[in-house]
Design an enzyme around this catalytic site. Structure first.
Site, PDB file in Angstrom:
ATOM      1  N   GLU A  56       0.822  -1.200   0.000  1.00  0.00           N
ATOM      2  CA  GLU A  56       0.000   0.000   0.000  1.00  0.00           C
ATOM      3  C   GLU A  56       0.865   1.262   0.000  1.00  0.00           C
ATOM      4  O   GLU A  56       0.583   2.223  -0.729  1.00  0.00           O
ATOM      5  CB  GLU A  56      -0.914   0.018   1.242  1.00  0.00           C
ATOM      6  CG  GLU A  56      -1.883  -1.142   1.312  1.00  0.00           C
ATOM      7  CD  GLU A  56      -1.360  -2.332   2.105  1.00  0.00           C
ATOM      8  OE1 GLU A  56      -2.166  -2.975   2.789  1.00  0.00           O
ATOM      9  OE2 GLU A  56      -0.130  -2.615   2.033  1.00  0.00           O
ATOM     10  N   CYS A  79      -2.464  -3.696   7.192  1.00  0.00           N
ATOM     11  CA  CYS A  79      -2.044  -3.875   8.578  1.00  0.00           C
ATOM     12  C   CYS A  79      -2.407  -2.657   9.407  1.00  0.00           C
ATOM     13  O   CYS A  79      -2.480  -1.528   8.919  1.00  0.00           O
ATOM     14  CB  CYS A  79      -0.548  -4.148   8.642  1.00  0.00           C
ATOM     15  SG  CYS A  79       0.502  -2.785   8.091  1.00  0.00           S
ATOM     16  N   THR A 165      14.460 -44.810  -5.240  1.00  0.00           N
ATOM     17  CA  THR A 165      15.111 -43.504  -5.165  1.00  0.00           C
ATOM     18  C   THR A 165      16.623 -43.560  -5.321  1.00  0.00           C
ATOM     19  O   THR A 165      17.255 -42.548  -5.613  1.00  0.00           O
ATOM     20  CB  THR A 165      14.804 -42.831  -3.817  1.00  0.00           C
ATOM     21  OG1 THR A 165      15.334 -43.644  -2.753  1.00  0.00           O
ATOM     22  CG2 THR A 165      13.300 -42.674  -3.634  1.00  0.00           C
ATOM     23  N   ARG A 188      13.182 -24.543  -4.137  1.00  0.00           N
ATOM     24  CA  ARG A 188      14.083 -24.147  -3.049  1.00  0.00           C
ATOM     25  C   ARG A 188      14.074 -22.631  -2.872  1.00  0.00           C
ATOM     26  O   ARG A 188      14.035 -22.117  -1.750  1.00  0.00           O
ATOM     27  CB  ARG A 188      15.506 -24.611  -3.353  1.00  0.00           C
ATOM     28  CG  ARG A 188      15.767 -26.086  -3.185  1.00  0.00           C
ATOM     29  CD  ARG A 188      17.242 -26.398  -3.435  1.00  0.00           C
ATOM     30  NE  ARG A 188      17.573 -27.798  -3.225  1.00  0.00           N
ATOM     31  CZ  ARG A 188      18.805 -28.299  -3.283  1.00  0.00           C
ATOM     32  NH1 ARG A 188      19.825 -27.487  -3.570  1.00  0.00           N
ATOM     33  NH2 ARG A 188      19.027 -29.574  -3.064  1.00  0.00           N
ATOM     34  N   ASP A 204      25.477 -37.985   0.961  1.00  0.00           N
ATOM     35  CA  ASP A 204      25.590 -37.167  -0.255  1.00  0.00           C
ATOM     36  C   ASP A 204      26.371 -35.873  -0.065  1.00  0.00           C
ATOM     37  O   ASP A 204      26.669 -35.192  -1.042  1.00  0.00           O
ATOM     38  CB  ASP A 204      24.190 -36.808  -0.772  1.00  0.00           C
ATOM     39  CG  ASP A 204      23.380 -38.033  -1.141  1.00  0.00           C
ATOM     40  OD1 ASP A 204      23.988 -39.011  -1.613  1.00  0.00           O
ATOM     41  OD2 ASP A 204      22.153 -38.016  -0.962  1.00  0.00           O
ATOM     42  N   LEU A 308      13.452 -40.081   7.153  1.00  0.00           N
ATOM     43  CA  LEU A 308      12.898 -38.831   7.664  1.00  0.00           C
ATOM     44  C   LEU A 308      11.621 -38.453   6.932  1.00  0.00           C
ATOM     45  O   LEU A 308      10.646 -38.026   7.553  1.00  0.00           O
ATOM     46  CB  LEU A 308      13.928 -37.703   7.537  1.00  0.00           C
ATOM     47  CG  LEU A 308      13.469 -36.312   8.002  1.00  0.00           C
ATOM     48  CD1 LEU A 308      12.957 -36.344   9.433  1.00  0.00           C
ATOM     49  CD2 LEU A 308      14.599 -35.288   7.855  1.00  0.00           C
TER      50      LEU A 308
END
Length: 372
Positions: A56, A79, A165, A188, A204, A308
């Site tokens: 704004e 806001c 995988t 990402r 890795d 995970l």
């Protein structure tokens, strides 16, 4: 009918503007604003960086005196509190705006209805809810964090056509092609943090950085680097791990109180924080709540191994699965997509596919958990 059509046109423009901040506004929401007088746009803007002018304010700076008696179209309720910048509701009032159309109410409890109330009390006409679904789609992570105290989690997985995988020895680069990998870099870039487990670091030596990315600078403010987060219960992260880097953006969350190398990792440049839980393992929900509250992360990208990723799915902490499928076969000895201890058909996990898209020779499926 003509007025509604006109309102939709200008709100759609505000949503386009908000999307320009996709890679840069975190932890703030992506917001766009269009100021219209006598059917003509006299000012427009979007929020570019946290701590700088809101949409704004940027639009009003362009409109100048033409904002007097104008209508402001904003993708999120203005806001009403003073943070790093002043309240946008007061800026609109001071500029003499006659009418404000917002796409949705702000989920931030510091605002949530107060901005609209301040405008109405000042005599400004207020309408809300126009193109709300599109506005919600701009900020799913911010909305979830404000409402639940948790970030939105997208789990990225890459697999062969037979659901594998990596080879049994851990070899995995590259299952997918360059177009799919470029899309992962874009994912990402728009994330507040990229989360992985210690296994990915040890096997890795993952960097988790955003590499070459083709973003049109006319539509996107320069991006900020996402946090690189490692869940490492016993602090096994090597001191020379690439994930640490030299930019202070690596955060290692551990749980075991008996570790002795925390200070060494800090001296290397990592942030090292203990997250307690019910066991020696890092409490997954506790880690996410830490990232939401202390790091103000809206959107997380989970790039981890089967263990995970499976644990996060079991815990109900994944909002979306982004599965890239390559037209190759890795065989029955290769590693599975997720570690899920299911024994009977009744235990199967139901998914709803919400998007399918081709990236070169690879297919990406976005899926969410089916509601029981």
């Amino acid at each position: 009918m003509v007025a509604m059509s006109t309102d939709r046109h200008f709100m759609a423009r505000a949503i386009q503007l908000a999307d320009r901040g996709r890679y840069s506004t975190s932890p703030n929401p992506r917001v766009g604003c269009v100021i219209v007088r006598d059917g003509e746009i006299v000012g427009e803007g979007w929020h570019q960086y946290a701590g700088e002018g809101h949409a704004e304010v940027n639009a009003l700076a362009i409109a100048g005196a033409a904002a007097q008696g104008a209508t402001a179209y904003v993708t999120l309720e203005p806001c009403s509190h003073t943070g790093k910048t002043g309240p946008c509701s007061q800026a609109l009032i001071s500029a003499g705006v006659r009418r404000v159309v917002s796409a949705m109410q702000d989920p931030n409890p510091q605002v949530s209805g107060r901005g609209h109330q301040q405008l109405r009390e000042a005599g400004v006409e207020v309408e809300s809810g126009l193109l709300e679904a599109q506005a919600v789609a701009l900020n799913p992570g911010f909305i979830k964090r404000m409402r639940t105290g948790l970030p939105r989690v997208r789990c990225k997985l890459a697999m062969s056509l037979d659901g594998r995988t990596a080879m049994a020895n851990g070899e995995s680069q590259w299952i997918t092609g360059s177009a799919a990998r470029a899309e992962v870099q874009r994912m990402r870039a728009e994330s507040c943090a990229i989360v992985t487990g210690i296994g990915s670091i040890l096997v890795d030596d993952s960097r988790l950085t955003v590499r070459a990315l083709d973003i049109d600078s006319a539509f996107s403010a320069p991006r900020r680097a996402p946090k690189r987060v490692v869940l490492d219960s016993r602090l096994c992260t090597p001191l020379d791990a690439q994930v640490i880097g030299d930019d202070g953006q690596c955060l290692i969350l551990y749980s075991n109180p008996d570790v002795t190398n925390a200070e060494e990792l800090r001296q290397r440049g990592a942030q090292v924080i203990r997250v307690t839980g019910q066991s020696q393992a890092v409490d997954l929900e506790g880690a996410l709540r830490y990232l939401a509250e202390k790091e103000q992360c809206n959107e997380l990208m989970l790039e981890a191994g089967a263990t995970l990723s499976g644990a996060m799915l079991e815990a109900g902490l994944i909002d979306e699965l982004h599965v890239f499928i390559a037209p190759v076969l890795l065989g029955s000895e290769a590693r599975p997509l997720l570690t899920l201890p299911l024994s009977h058909m009744v235990d199967k996990v139901g998914l709803k596919i919400v998007d399918r898209r081709q990236f070169g020779d690879d297919m990406r499926i976005i899926a969410i958990l089916q509601e029981v």
